[in-house]
Scaffold this motif. Structure first.
Motif, PDB file in Angstrom:
ATOM      1  N   LEU A  90       0.841  -1.196   0.000  1.00  0.00           N
ATOM      2  CA  LEU A  90       0.000   0.000   0.000  1.00  0.00           C
ATOM      3  C   LEU A  90       0.880   1.252   0.000  1.00  0.00           C
ATOM      4  CD1 LEU A  90      -2.496  -1.087   2.806  1.00  0.00           C
ATOM      5  CD2 LEU A  90      -2.659  -1.540   0.340  1.00  0.00           C
ATOM      6  N   ILE A  91       0.306   2.360  -0.415  1.00  0.00           N
ATOM      7  CA  ILE A  91       0.962   3.662  -0.277  1.00  0.00           C
ATOM      8  C   ILE A  91      -0.006   4.609   0.413  1.00  0.00           C
ATOM      9  CG2 ILE A  91       1.935   5.662  -1.460  1.00  0.00           C
ATOM     10  CD1 ILE A  91       2.957   3.883  -3.636  1.00  0.00           C
ATOM     11  N   VAL A  92       0.481   5.269   1.464  1.00  0.00           N
ATOM     12  CA  VAL A  92      -0.300   6.282   2.179  1.00  0.00           C
ATOM     13  C   VAL A  92       0.180   7.660   1.757  1.00  0.00           C
ATOM     14  CG1 VAL A  92      -0.699   7.339   4.443  1.00  0.00           C
ATOM     15  CG2 VAL A  92      -0.910   4.867   4.177  1.00  0.00           C
ATOM     16  N   LEU A  93      -0.755   8.505   1.322  1.00  0.00           N
ATOM     17  CA  LEU A  93      -0.472   9.923   1.139  1.00  0.00           C
ATOM     18  C   LEU A  93      -0.775  10.591   2.488  1.00  0.00           C
ATOM     19  CD1 LEU A  93       0.265  12.121  -1.019  1.00  0.00           C
ATOM     20  CD2 LEU A  93      -2.200  12.517  -1.239  1.00  0.00           C
ATOM     21  N   PRO A  94       0.248  11.070   3.202  1.00  0.00           N
ATOM     22  CA  PRO A  94       0.051  11.454   4.611  1.00  0.00           C
ATOM     23  C   PRO A  94      -0.415  12.892   4.800  1.00  0.00           C
ATOM     24  CG  PRO A  94       2.360  11.645   4.068  1.00  0.00           C
ATOM     25  CD  PRO A  94       1.666  11.179   2.803  1.00  0.00           C
ATOM     26  N   HIS A  95      -1.262  13.376   3.925  1.00  0.00           N
ATOM     27  CA  HIS A  95      -1.675  14.772   3.986  1.00  0.00           C
ATOM     28  C   HIS A  95      -2.899  14.940   4.892  1.00  0.00           C
ATOM     29  CE1 HIS A  95       0.448  15.727  -0.115  1.00  0.00           C
ATOM     30  NE2 HIS A  95       1.266  15.294   0.821  1.00  0.00           N
ATOM     31  N   PHE A  96      -2.779  14.457   6.124  1.00  0.00           N
ATOM     32  CA  PHE A  96      -3.892  14.512   7.070  1.00  0.00           C
ATOM     33  C   PHE A  96      -4.088  15.924   7.616  1.00  0.00           C
ATOM     34  CE2 PHE A  96      -3.772  10.210   6.341  1.00  0.00           C
ATOM     35  CZ  PHE A  96      -4.513   9.421   7.197  1.00  0.00           C
ATOM     36  N   THR A  97      -3.068  16.775   7.495  1.00  0.00           N
ATOM     37  CA  THR A  97      -3.191  18.195   7.848  1.00  0.00           C
ATOM     38  C   THR A  97      -2.633  19.045   6.704  1.00  0.00           C
ATOM     39  OG1 THR A  97      -1.091  18.071   9.046  1.00  0.00           O
ATOM     40  CG2 THR A  97      -3.101  17.884  10.345  1.00  0.00           C
ATOM     41  N   GLY A  98      -2.952  18.685   5.500  1.00  0.00           N
ATOM     42  CA  GLY A  98      -2.387  19.374   4.344  1.00  0.00           C
ATOM     43  C   GLY A  98      -1.078  18.743   3.924  1.00  0.00           C
ATOM     44  N   SER A  99      -0.452  19.338   2.921  1.00  0.00           N
ATOM     45  CA  SER A  99       0.649  18.650   2.250  1.00  0.00           C
ATOM     46  C   SER A  99       2.025  18.897   2.836  1.00  0.00           C
ATOM     47  CB  SER A  99       0.685  19.065   0.775  1.00  0.00           C
ATOM     48  OG  SER A  99       1.031  20.435   0.666  1.00  0.00           O
ATOM     49  N   GLY A 100       2.232  19.995   3.544  1.00  0.00           N
ATOM     50  CA  GLY A 100       3.593  20.281   3.984  1.00  0.00           C
ATOM     51  C   GLY A 100       4.435  20.856   2.857  1.00  0.00           C
ATOM     52  N   ILE A 146      -3.758   4.079  -0.853  1.00  0.00           N
ATOM     53  CA  ILE A 146      -3.885   3.576  -2.214  1.00  0.00           C
ATOM     54  C   ILE A 146      -3.418   2.123  -2.281  1.00  0.00           C
ATOM     55  CG2 ILE A 146      -3.141   3.909  -4.610  1.00  0.00           C
ATOM     56  CD1 ILE A 146      -4.848   6.179  -3.502  1.00  0.00           C
ATOM     57  N   GLY A 147      -4.180   1.301  -3.006  1.00  0.00           N
ATOM     58  CA  GLY A 147      -3.767  -0.088  -3.226  1.00  0.00           C
ATOM     59  C   GLY A 147      -4.511  -1.113  -2.406  1.00  0.00           C
ATOM     60  N   LEU A 148      -5.583  -0.716  -1.738  1.00  0.00           N
ATOM     61  CA  LEU A 148      -6.322  -1.632  -0.867  1.00  0.00           C
ATOM     62  C   LEU A 148      -7.019  -2.731  -1.677  1.00  0.00           C
ATOM     63  CD1 LEU A 148      -7.929   0.966   1.547  1.00  0.00           C
ATOM     64  CD2 LEU A 148      -6.274  -0.789   2.207  1.00  0.00           C
ATOM     65  N   THR A 149      -6.893  -3.965  -1.203  1.00  0.00           N
ATOM     66  CA  THR A 149      -7.630  -5.106  -1.737  1.00  0.00           C
ATOM     67  C   THR A 149      -8.087  -5.948  -0.543  1.00  0.00           C
ATOM     68  OG1 THR A 149      -5.786  -6.692  -1.837  1.00  0.00           O
ATOM     69  CG2 THR A 149      -6.023  -5.160  -3.709  1.00  0.00           C
ATOM     70  N   PHE A 150      -8.812  -7.027  -0.817  1.00  0.00           N
ATOM     71  CA  PHE A 150      -9.227  -7.915   0.272  1.00  0.00           C
ATOM     72  C   PHE A 150      -8.048  -8.675   0.873  1.00  0.00           C
ATOM     73  CE2 PHE A 150     -13.544  -7.664  -1.745  1.00  0.00           C
ATOM     74  CZ  PHE A 150     -14.168  -7.051  -0.655  1.00  0.00           C
ATOM     75  N   SER A 202      -5.386  -7.039   1.839  1.00  0.00           N
ATOM     76  CA  SER A 202      -4.682  -6.057   2.676  1.00  0.00           C
ATOM     77  C   SER A 202      -4.854  -6.372   4.155  1.00  0.00           C
ATOM     78  CB  SER A 202      -5.192  -4.650   2.382  1.00  0.00           C
ATOM     79  OG  SER A 202      -5.003  -4.318   1.019  1.00  0.00           O
ATOM     80  N   LYS A 203      -3.781  -6.227   4.891  1.00  0.00           N
ATOM     81  CA  LYS A 203      -3.768  -6.490   6.331  1.00  0.00           C
ATOM     82  C   LYS A 203      -3.508  -5.187   7.096  1.00  0.00           C
ATOM     83  CE  LYS A 203      -3.943 -11.017   5.744  1.00  0.00           C
ATOM     84  NZ  LYS A 203      -4.041 -11.041   4.271  1.00  0.00           N
ATOM     85  N   ARG A 204      -3.868  -5.226   8.384  1.00  0.00           N
ATOM     86  CA  ARG A 204      -3.612  -4.051   9.215  1.00  0.00           C
ATOM     87  C   ARG A 204      -2.122  -3.715   9.238  1.00  0.00           C
ATOM     88  NH1 ARG A 204      -4.461  -4.027  14.506  1.00  0.00           N
ATOM     89  NH2 ARG A 204      -4.449  -6.294  14.683  1.00  0.00           N
ATOM     90  N   ALA A 205      -1.278  -4.746   9.281  1.00  0.00           N
ATOM     91  CA  ALA A 205       0.173  -4.512   9.293  1.00  0.00           C
ATOM     92  C   ALA A 205       0.637  -3.813   8.016  1.00  0.00           C
ATOM     93  CB  ALA A 205       0.924  -5.823   9.472  1.00  0.00           C
ATOM     94  N   ASP A 206      -0.050  -4.074   6.897  1.00  0.00           N
ATOM     95  CA  ASP A 206       0.278  -3.366   5.654  1.00  0.00           C
ATOM     96  C   ASP A 206      -0.001  -1.870   5.798  1.00  0.00           C
ATOM     97  OD1 ASP A 206       0.905  -5.809   4.444  1.00  0.00           O
ATOM     98  OD2 ASP A 206      -1.126  -6.058   3.647  1.00  0.00           O
ATOM     99  N   VAL A 207      -1.119  -1.560   6.455  1.00  0.00           N
ATOM    100  CA  VAL A 207      -1.468  -0.152   6.669  1.00  0.00           C
ATOM    101  C   VAL A 207      -0.457   0.492   7.610  1.00  0.00           C
ATOM    102  CG1 VAL A 207      -3.224   1.452   7.511  1.00  0.00           C
ATOM    103  CG2 VAL A 207      -3.916  -0.624   6.281  1.00  0.00           C
ATOM    104  N   ALA A 208      -0.103  -0.204   8.691  1.00  0.00           N
ATOM    105  CA  ALA A 208       0.849   0.355   9.650  1.00  0.00           C
ATOM    106  C   ALA A 208       2.177   0.671   8.976  1.00  0.00           C
ATOM    107  CB  ALA A 208       1.067  -0.622  10.800  1.00  0.00           C
ATOM    108  N   LYS A 209       2.665  -0.261   8.158  1.00  0.00           N
ATOM    109  CA  LYS A 209       3.941   0.001   7.505  1.00  0.00           C
ATOM    110  C   LYS A 209       3.813   1.114   6.474  1.00  0.00           C
ATOM    111  CE  LYS A 209       8.210  -1.734   5.945  1.00  0.00           C
ATOM    112  NZ  LYS A 209       9.096  -2.849   5.637  1.00  0.00           N
ATOM    113  N   ALA A 210       2.686   1.137   5.761  1.00  0.00           N
ATOM    114  CA  ALA A 210       2.480   2.192   4.766  1.00  0.00           C
ATOM    115  C   ALA A 210       2.401   3.565   5.423  1.00  0.00           C
ATOM    116  CB  ALA A 210       1.211   1.906   3.964  1.00  0.00           C
ATOM    117  N   VAL A 211       1.896   3.631   6.654  1.00  0.00           N
ATOM    118  CA  VAL A 211       1.881   4.888   7.391  1.00  0.00           C
ATOM    119  C   VAL A 211       3.310   5.383   7.621  1.00  0.00           C
ATOM    120  CG1 VAL A 211       1.491   5.800   9.720  1.00  0.00           C
ATOM    121  CG2 VAL A 211      -0.366   4.666   8.501  1.00  0.00           C
TER     122      VAL A 211
END
Length: 504
Positions: free
Chosen positions: A340-350, A363-367, A369-378
C-alpha cells in the motif's frame, strides 16, 4: 555548576540538567493534551503548559543540589502562539501549527503583499500555519479579546514572561511567526502593517544565546532553583535539536522525528531555488548560520492515529507484556515494502506542494490487505514525503548525504531502517534522545561564558552514533514506489477539493 535545558513540545514538556560536559544529571517530563475544540482547531492550554513546565523544573532542581543550576534556556515548538494579557496570563488557547482557523487571513495577506514579497522578507512560504494569520484571526473574530492582548507570545517567550522576565523571543522562533525580517534581524514593518498588527503587541527579538536576565528570589524559590539563575534566549526546537547533535556547518543536516517531521539543513544563502519548493529559511540558534527547513505537520501523529483507530489488539498485548504499544506495532511489520501507499496529507501537504487543502489517502487496498500493511504504509508515507523534499533539494544544489536523527521516532531501529531504505542515505542516531534540551542548555552555557564559542560546543556534542545504512535492494524498490508516490498529489488534489465542496 549545571545547565538546564527546557523543551516545550506539542504534546509534552521536559527539563534536563546537564553538567558542563553535556552529561545528563537529572530529568523530568510531563505530558499534556493537544486540544481539538472544533474541527480544524488544534491548540494547547497555555496555563496547563506553564504548570507542567514548572513541575519539571522543580523536579530537576530537587535532584541537582550537589551541582546547582546556574543558567537555563528554553527550546519550544514553532509557530504556536498565545494571546497574553497584562497580568501575563493566557487569554485563550494557543493554536499550534496544525491549527487551520486562519486560511482566509493568510489568503488576504498574500493578496495584499504577494507570496514572493513575503518570502523575500521572511524566508517563509505563505501558509496559514504560522503565528501571524492567527493573530489576525483573533483581531477579526474576537475583537473584545484582542483589545485585552498585551503581547502575542510563542511558547518560549511565554515561559520567560511567566518567570517574570521581559518577554524576549529569539530570532529562530521569530522567523516562524511570518512577521520577522530574517535579513535585517527585526520585526518587519511591511508585513505587520499589511496584517494590521502593531509591533508593540510582539516581544523583543534578540539572537539565540543572549542573556535576558536573572530570576528574582521569589520566582527562583518557587521553582526550587538557586537565587539569580541566569535566563538565556533559547530557540525553535528543531534548531536547538540541530545544535544539540552538532549540525552547525554547511552541508550537515538534522531530521527531527516527533509529532511532526522536520528537516533542518545548514545552508549558505543565496539559494534562489528554495522559494519555488516552499522551503523555509530561518536563522539557526548557532549565530551566523542559516537553516533551510522542510517538513510535514503529520509525522508521528499519523502512527498515533493508526494506534488509536486500528491497534486495539496491540494495545492489549502491550498492557499484558508491559511494553510500549509502538514497539508491539513495529515488531509485526514485514521487512519488505508495504503493498500500500499512504499519502500522509492529514493536515495538508507540507513542504513542496504547500497545500493546506490536500487530504490523506490509502492507495492499493484489496481484500488481501492487512492491518500490518497499513501500519507500515503509514511509516513509509511520512518518509516518502521527506524523501521527496530531499530529492528536490538535491536538484537545487542542497546535497545532504547523511542526516542526524533525533526525537521520539528515532528510538526505533525498525523505523530508522525503513527511513534509510526509502531515503537512500545514511541516518545517524547519537547517544542522546534529548537534543533540543541539550541545545538549549548549550546556549545557556555560551551566554554565561561556560563555553567560549561554537568550537567549544562542537566538542561537547561529538558523541558515538549508530548509523543506519540503506539496503540497496530495498532502496531500488522504494525508489520506484517513490516515483508513484510523487504522482499521487496531482492525481488526487481535484478529488480532495471536490470533497471539501461536497461537505459544505
Amino acid at each position: 555548576m549545571s545547565l538546564l535545558g527546557v523543551d516545550v513540545g506539542t504534546t509534552g514538556c521536559k527539563s534536563i540538567a546537564f553538567d558542563v560536559t553535556g552529561r545528563i544529571l537529572a530529568e523530568a517530563r510531563r505530558e499534556y493534551p493537544l486540544l481539538n475544540p472544533k474541527p480544524g482547531y488544534w491548540e494547547l492550554d497555555a496555563e496547563q503548559v506553564w504548570r507542567d513546565v514548572t513541575a519539571t523544573i522543580a523536579e530537576v532542581a530537587a535532584k541537582t543540589g550537589a551541582d546547582p543550576i546556574t543558567a537555563l534556556a528554553v527550546s519550544a515548538l514553532g509557530e504556536a502562539v498565545v494571546p497574553v494579557g497584562h497580568d501575563r496570563r493566557p487569554l485563550a488557547g494557543g493554536p499550534v501549527s496544525a491549527d487551520f482557523r486562519a486560511p482566509a487571513q493568510m489568503e488576504r495577506l498574500s493578496a495584499t503583499l504577494g507570496d514572493a514579497a513575503i518570502y523575500a522578507i521572511t524566508g517563509q512560504p505563505g501558509t496559514a500555519f504560522y503565528s501571524l494569520p492567527k493573530m489576525m484571526w483573533w483581531r477579526e473574530a474576537t475583537p473584545e479579546l484582542y483589545d485585552r492582548v498585551w503581547k502575542f507570545l510563542c511558547f518560549g517567550d511565554y515561559v520567560l514572561a511567566r518567570m517574570g522576565l521581559d518577554p524576549v523571543i529569539d530570532h529562530s522562533m521569530a522567523a516562524r511567526t511570518l512577521a520577522f525580517d530574517i535579513h535585517r534581524g527585526e520585526w518587519s514593518a511591511t508585513i505587520l502593517e499589511a496584517a494590521g498588527i502593531p509591533v508593540d503587541r510582539l516581544p523583543i527579538a534578540l539572537p539565540s544565546g543572549t542573556l535576558v536576565g536573572h530570576l528574582d528570589a521569589d520566582m527562583a524559590a518557587s521553582l526550587g532553583l538557586p537565587a539569580s539563575v541566569a535566563v538565556v534566549t533559547g530557540g525553535f526546537d528543531q534548531a536547538c535539536g540541530a545544535l544539540g547533535v552538532g549540525v552547525i556547518d554547511a552541508g550537515t543536516g538534522f531530521y527531527g522525528l516527533g509529532t511532526t517531521e522536520a528537516l533542518a539543513l545548514v545552508v549558505e544563502p543565496p539559494l534562489p531555488n528554495l522559494e519555488a519548493l516552499h522551503v523555509a529559511l530561518c536563522p539557526h540558534v548557532a549565530t551566523g548560520k542559516m537553516l533551510a527547513m522542510a517538513g510535514s505537520q503529520t509525522g508521528g501523529r499519523l502512527l498515533n492515529w493508526y494506534r488509536n483507530e486500528f491497534a486495539a489488539r496491540e494495545e492489549e498485548l502491550a498492557r499484558e507484556s508491559g511494553r510500549d504499544v509502538y514497539e508491539v506495532i513495529l515488531e509485526s511489520l514485514s521487512p519488505e515494502p508495504s503493498p500500500l501507499i499512504v499519502l500522509p496529507h492529514f493536515t495538508g501537504s507540507g513542504t513542496i506542494h504547500n497545500d493546506p487543502y490536500s487530504k490523506g489517502a490509502i492507495i492499493g487496498l484489496t481484500f488481501d490487505s492487512k492491518r500490518a500493511d497499513v501500519a507500515k504504509a503509514v511509516l513509509e508515507g511520512v518518509t516518502y514525503e521527506q524523501a521527496s523534499c530531499l530529492a528536490h533539494l538535491d536538484a537545487s544544489g542542497v546535497a545532504i548525504r547523511r542526516l542526524m536523527v533525533v526525537g521520539g521516532g528515532a528510538r526505533s531501529d525498525t523505523a530508522l531502517q525503513i527511513k534509510a531504505d526509502i531515503m537512500g542515505r545514511e541516518l545517524c542516531r547519537q547517544d542522546t534522545s534529548d537534543a533540543s534540551c541539550l541545545g538549549a542548555a548549550l546556549l545557556a552555557g555560551l551566554a554565561t561564558g561556560i563555553y567560549s564559542d561554537l568550537a567549544d560546543v562542537k566538542k561537547i556534542v561529538e558523541r558515538d552514533s549508530v548509523t543506519f545504512t540503506p539496503d540497496p535492494d530495498r532502496h531500488r524498490v522504494y525508489a520506484r514506489r517513490l516515483a508513484i508516490y510523487e504522482g499521487l498529489y496531482d492525481a488526487l488534489i481535484g478529488a480532495s477539493r471536490e470533497l471539501d465542496r461536497a461537505l459544505v
